[in-house]
Design an enzyme around this catalytic site. Structure first.
Site, PDB file in Angstrom:
ATOM      1  N   LEU A 155       0.872  -1.189   0.000  1.00  0.00           N
ATOM      2  CA  LEU A 155       0.000   0.000   0.000  1.00  0.00           C
ATOM      3  C   LEU A 155       0.905   1.234   0.000  1.00  0.00           C
ATOM      4  O   LEU A 155       0.849   2.080   0.892  1.00  0.00           O
ATOM      5  CB  LEU A 155      -0.944   0.005   1.210  1.00  0.00           C
ATOM      6  N   GLY A 156       1.754   1.316  -1.028  1.00  0.00           N
ATOM      7  CA  GLY A 156       2.628   2.474  -1.185  1.00  0.00           C
ATOM      8  C   GLY A 156       1.985   3.478  -2.130  1.00  0.00           C
ATOM      9  O   GLY A 156       0.755   3.599  -2.184  1.00  0.00           O
ATOM     10  N   ARG A 178       4.721  -4.346   5.471  1.00  0.00           N
ATOM     11  CA  ARG A 178       5.435  -4.655   6.706  1.00  0.00           C
ATOM     12  C   ARG A 178       4.985  -3.748   7.850  1.00  0.00           C
ATOM     13  O   ARG A 178       4.992  -4.132   9.007  1.00  0.00           O
ATOM     14  CB  ARG A 178       6.948  -4.547   6.494  1.00  0.00           C
ATOM     15  N   ARG A 235       6.012  -7.320  -9.724  1.00  0.00           N
ATOM     16  CA  ARG A 235       7.123  -7.954 -10.422  1.00  0.00           C
ATOM     17  C   ARG A 235       6.822  -9.439 -10.516  1.00  0.00           C
ATOM     18  O   ARG A 235       6.237 -10.018  -9.578  1.00  0.00           O
ATOM     19  CB  ARG A 235       8.448  -7.747  -9.666  1.00  0.00           C
ATOM     20  N   GLU A 264      10.547 -12.515 -17.970  1.00  0.00           N
ATOM     21  CA  GLU A 264      10.094 -11.698 -19.118  1.00  0.00           C
ATOM     22  C   GLU A 264      11.198 -11.555 -20.160  1.00  0.00           C
ATOM     23  O   GLU A 264      12.358 -11.425 -19.788  1.00  0.00           O
ATOM     24  CB  GLU A 264       9.716 -10.289 -18.624  1.00  0.00           C
ATOM     25  N   HIS A 282       3.798  -6.380 -19.531  1.00  0.00           N
ATOM     26  CA  HIS A 282       4.421  -5.379 -18.648  1.00  0.00           C
ATOM     27  C   HIS A 282       4.139  -3.953 -19.153  1.00  0.00           C
ATOM     28  O   HIS A 282       5.054  -3.212 -19.495  1.00  0.00           O
ATOM     29  CB  HIS A 282       5.939  -5.628 -18.547  1.00  0.00           C
TER      30      HIS A 282
HETATM   31  P1  NAP Z   1       6.275   2.065  -2.842  1.00  0.00           P
HETATM   32  O1  NAP Z   1       5.590   3.378  -2.729  1.00  0.00           O
HETATM   33  O2  NAP Z   1       7.662   1.921  -2.325  1.00  0.00           O
HETATM   34  O3  NAP Z   1       5.328   0.977  -2.143  1.00  0.00           O
HETATM   35  C1  NAP Z   1       5.751  -0.327  -1.910  1.00  0.00           C
HETATM   36  C2  NAP Z   1       4.779  -1.010  -0.939  1.00  0.00           C
HETATM   37  O4  NAP Z   1       5.195  -2.354  -0.760  1.00  0.00           O
HETATM   38  C3  NAP Z   1       4.745  -0.370   0.437  1.00  0.00           C
HETATM   39  O5  NAP Z   1       3.447  -0.446   0.951  1.00  0.00           O
HETATM   40  C4  NAP Z   1       5.686  -1.239   1.250  1.00  0.00           C
HETATM   41  O6  NAP Z   1       5.362  -1.134   2.609  1.00  0.00           O
HETATM   42  C5  NAP Z   1       5.361  -2.614   0.650  1.00  0.00           C
HETATM   43  N1  NAP Z   1       6.432  -3.581   0.816  1.00  0.00           N
HETATM   44  C6  NAP Z   1       7.737  -3.461   0.479  1.00  0.00           C
HETATM   45  N2  NAP Z   1       8.428  -4.568   0.813  1.00  0.00           N
HETATM   46  C7  NAP Z   1       7.528  -5.403   1.401  1.00  0.00           C
HETATM   47  C8  NAP Z   1       7.638  -6.692   1.981  1.00  0.00           C
HETATM   48  N3  NAP Z   1       8.807  -7.356   2.041  1.00  0.00           N
HETATM   49  N4  NAP Z   1       6.519  -7.247   2.502  1.00  0.00           N
HETATM   50  C9  NAP Z   1       5.338  -6.586   2.470  1.00  0.00           C
HETATM   51  N5  NAP Z   1       5.177  -5.352   1.928  1.00  0.00           N
HETATM   52  C10 NAP Z   1       6.271  -4.774   1.414  1.00  0.00           C
HETATM   53  O7  NAP Z   1       6.332   1.581  -4.355  1.00  0.00           O
HETATM   54  P2  NAP Z   1       5.337   1.957  -5.560  1.00  0.00           P
HETATM   55  O8  NAP Z   1       5.780   3.213  -6.195  1.00  0.00           O
HETATM   56  O9  NAP Z   1       3.932   1.829  -5.076  1.00  0.00           O
HETATM   57  O10 NAP Z   1       5.701   0.754  -6.578  1.00  0.00           O
HETATM   58  C11 NAP Z   1       5.554  -0.581  -6.180  1.00  0.00           C
HETATM   59  C12 NAP Z   1       6.145  -1.530  -7.195  1.00  0.00           C
HETATM   60  O11 NAP Z   1       5.276  -1.658  -8.299  1.00  0.00           O
HETATM   61  C13 NAP Z   1       7.473  -1.131  -7.840  1.00  0.00           C
HETATM   62  O12 NAP Z   1       8.567  -1.396  -6.984  1.00  0.00           O
HETATM   63  C14 NAP Z   1       7.490  -1.962  -9.092  1.00  0.00           C
HETATM   64  O13 NAP Z   1       8.102  -3.210  -8.848  1.00  0.00           O
HETATM   65  C15 NAP Z   1       6.012  -2.173  -9.403  1.00  0.00           C
HETATM   66  N6  NAP Z   1       5.608  -1.461 -10.627  1.00  0.00           N
HETATM   67  C16 NAP Z   1       5.177  -2.175 -11.705  1.00  0.00           C
HETATM   68  C17 NAP Z   1       4.782  -1.502 -12.847  1.00  0.00           C
HETATM   69  C18 NAP Z   1       4.308  -2.242 -14.058  1.00  0.00           C
HETATM   70  O14 NAP Z   1       4.514  -1.754 -15.152  1.00  0.00           O
HETATM   71  N7  NAP Z   1       3.665  -3.367 -13.920  1.00  0.00           N
HETATM   72  C19 NAP Z   1       4.859  -0.123 -12.920  1.00  0.00           C
HETATM   73  C20 NAP Z   1       5.299   0.561 -11.809  1.00  0.00           C
HETATM   74  C21 NAP Z   1       5.666  -0.120 -10.659  1.00  0.00           C
HETATM   75  P3  NAP Z   1       6.398  -1.496   3.799  1.00  0.00           P
HETATM   76  O15 NAP Z   1       7.694  -0.838   3.455  1.00  0.00           O
HETATM   77  O16 NAP Z   1       5.730  -0.962   5.038  1.00  0.00           O
HETATM   78  O17 NAP Z   1       6.489  -2.979   3.805  1.00  0.00           O
HETATM   79  C1  8YV Z   2       8.718  -0.199 -16.310  1.00  0.00           C
HETATM   80  C2  8YV Z   2       7.857  -0.524 -14.108  1.00  0.00           C
HETATM   81  O1  8YV Z   2       9.803   0.458 -15.816  1.00  0.00           O
HETATM   82  O2  8YV Z   2       8.269   1.589 -13.156  1.00  0.00           O
HETATM   83  C3  8YV Z   2       8.338   0.359 -13.027  1.00  0.00           C
HETATM   84  O3  8YV Z   2       8.779  -0.194 -12.013  1.00  0.00           O
HETATM   85  O4  8YV Z   2       7.767  -1.704 -13.969  1.00  0.00           O
HETATM   86  C4  8YV Z   2       7.502   0.022 -15.419  1.00  0.00           C
HETATM   87  O5  8YV Z   2       7.097   1.341 -15.376  1.00  0.00           O
HETATM   88  C5  8YV Z   2       8.489   0.277 -17.671  1.00  0.00           C
HETATM   89  O6  8YV Z   2       7.455  -0.501 -18.151  1.00  0.00           O
HETATM   90  C6  8YV Z   2       9.716   0.092 -18.529  1.00  0.00           C
HETATM   91  O7  8YV Z   2       9.881  -1.241 -18.885  1.00  0.00           O
END
Ligand code: NAP
Ligand code: 8YV
Length: 327
Positions: A155-156, A178, A235, A264, A282
């Protein structure tokens, strides 16, 4: 102000449009076709101080080959722990692209969820194949969003944007991270299994770290239950793909929507063959609008570093180590 054209920045030859345009325009850009240190021109090895990339472990030897490297601007909010922590360990600042993609990725998560439940892709194909006219109505989807309880694993920044959307659908939101998040009206679960037992729909939006690797395993899927739906926009490493395939096959859960995969761009044939999966390549942040905003932030981090001596959005581990400012 420093003449940025005297600053050498390494970048992949095929990089994201806006980031590439801005870096080519501002810096002495050094392009390499793939992360192979042998491709770095000999006369640039000592002088390259900046780098832009979508980091993965293949970049470690390149980082090793650049003795003057000060900053790596990663394209994406998620940053692979192996090259990032390696660079930070060497005193190199690593930056990422938070916030500018929150709403886009949240939109994608909802799109994936709805498609998984209501099979819009299959329904659209039914029209295109002419089957509506020749065969008849498309079968009602076995699953619905109605009456569901949604759990967020993470929940970030993005998780909160997804939660707001789920609230808009009139559904209860639970979460696991966490730490408990203050000032949110959602029910907190200190364990992932506890969360999964309380919900029938699980959306993963945590970073890919050693701690979250295969966190969604056979036991968690079992707890989600036979009406359960999994959405992964985090991921691929977060979900044990083999356990997921088994759970989808034997009815342990009902369906899965996946934007990310363990290896991937390889996607297991089992996942592709199943009717109860919805798969995307992705594309969480994948609109031209949001990719441009990410590209700008990649370039802004480099410009700010070399002009003002500080990164705009360093990753937390770099900040903690005092690497957010130029020495
Ligand atoms: P963020 O603001 O850092 O939020 C991460 C969340 O995960 C926080 O609630 C954190 O809370 C929790 N977390 C981290 N480690 C954990 C663990 N070991 N166990 C349980 N909870 C945990 O990150 P965000 O900006 O929301 O982005 C999250 C992720 O989304 C990125 O890191 C990336 O991998 C993914 N993403 C994917 C795409 C896509 O294209 N599909 C695009 C953008 C991002 P706590 O620290 O309190 O645990
Ligand atoms: C990829 C993402 O970076 O921001 C992330 O963590 O997973 C995505 O935004 C983007 O799709 C480039 O591959």
């Amino acid at each position: 102000m420093k003449d940025l054209k005297s600053v050498s920045v390494l970048m992949p030859a095929r990089f994201y449009d806006r980031a590439a345009e801005r870096i080519l325009d501002a810096f002495d850009a050094v392009l390499i076709d793939r992360p192979d240190p042998a491709l770095i021109p000999a006369d640039k090895r000592e002088t390259i101080t900046g780098m832009a990339a979508l980091l993965n472990p293949d970049w470690v030897p390149v980082i090793e080959a650049l003795p003057s490297l000060e900053i790596i601007s990663n394209f994406g909010v998620g940053y692979h722990p192996v090259p990032s922590l390696h660079a930070i360990g060497k005193g190199i600042c690593v930056t990422h692209t938070p916030d500018v993609l929150n709403e886009e990725v949240a939109d994608t998560a909802i799109g994936v969820l709805l498609n998984t439940l209501r099979r819009f892709d299959q329904a659209g194909q039914w029209v295109r194949d002419g089957k509506w006219e020749t065969v008849g109505n498309f079968t009602p989807s076995p699953l619905t969003l109605r009456g569901r309880t949604v759990g967020l694993f993470g929940l970030g920044r993005i998780g909160k944007a997804i939660a707001r959307r789920i609230e808009g659908f009139g559904l209860p939101v639970h979460y696991h991270a966490r730490r408990r998040v203050e000032d949110v009206p959602y029910e907190y679960h200190p364990t992932l299994t506890g969360l999964t037992e309380a919900v029938d729909t699980l959306i993963c939006i945590v970073p890919g770290t050693p701690e979250t690797r295969h966190a969604v395993n056979a036991g968690v899927l079992e707890a989600l239950g036979p009406d359960g739906v999994l959405v992964n926009v985090a991921r691929g490493s977060v979900v044990d793909e083999k356990a997921l395939i088994a759970a989808l096959r034997n009815g342990t859960i009902a369906a899965a929507g996946l934007d990310v995969f363990e290896d991937e761009p390889y996607v297991p044939a089992d996942l592709m063959e199943m009717e109860n999966t919805f798969l995307t390549p992705h594309i969480g942040s994948g609109s031209a609008h949001t990719r441009a905003a990410m590209g700008d932030l990649v370039a802004d981090n480099l410009v700010s570093w070399f002009e003002k001596g500080e990164a705009v959005t360093p990753v937390p581990e770099a900040k903690k180590k005092g690497l957010a400012k130029r020495p």
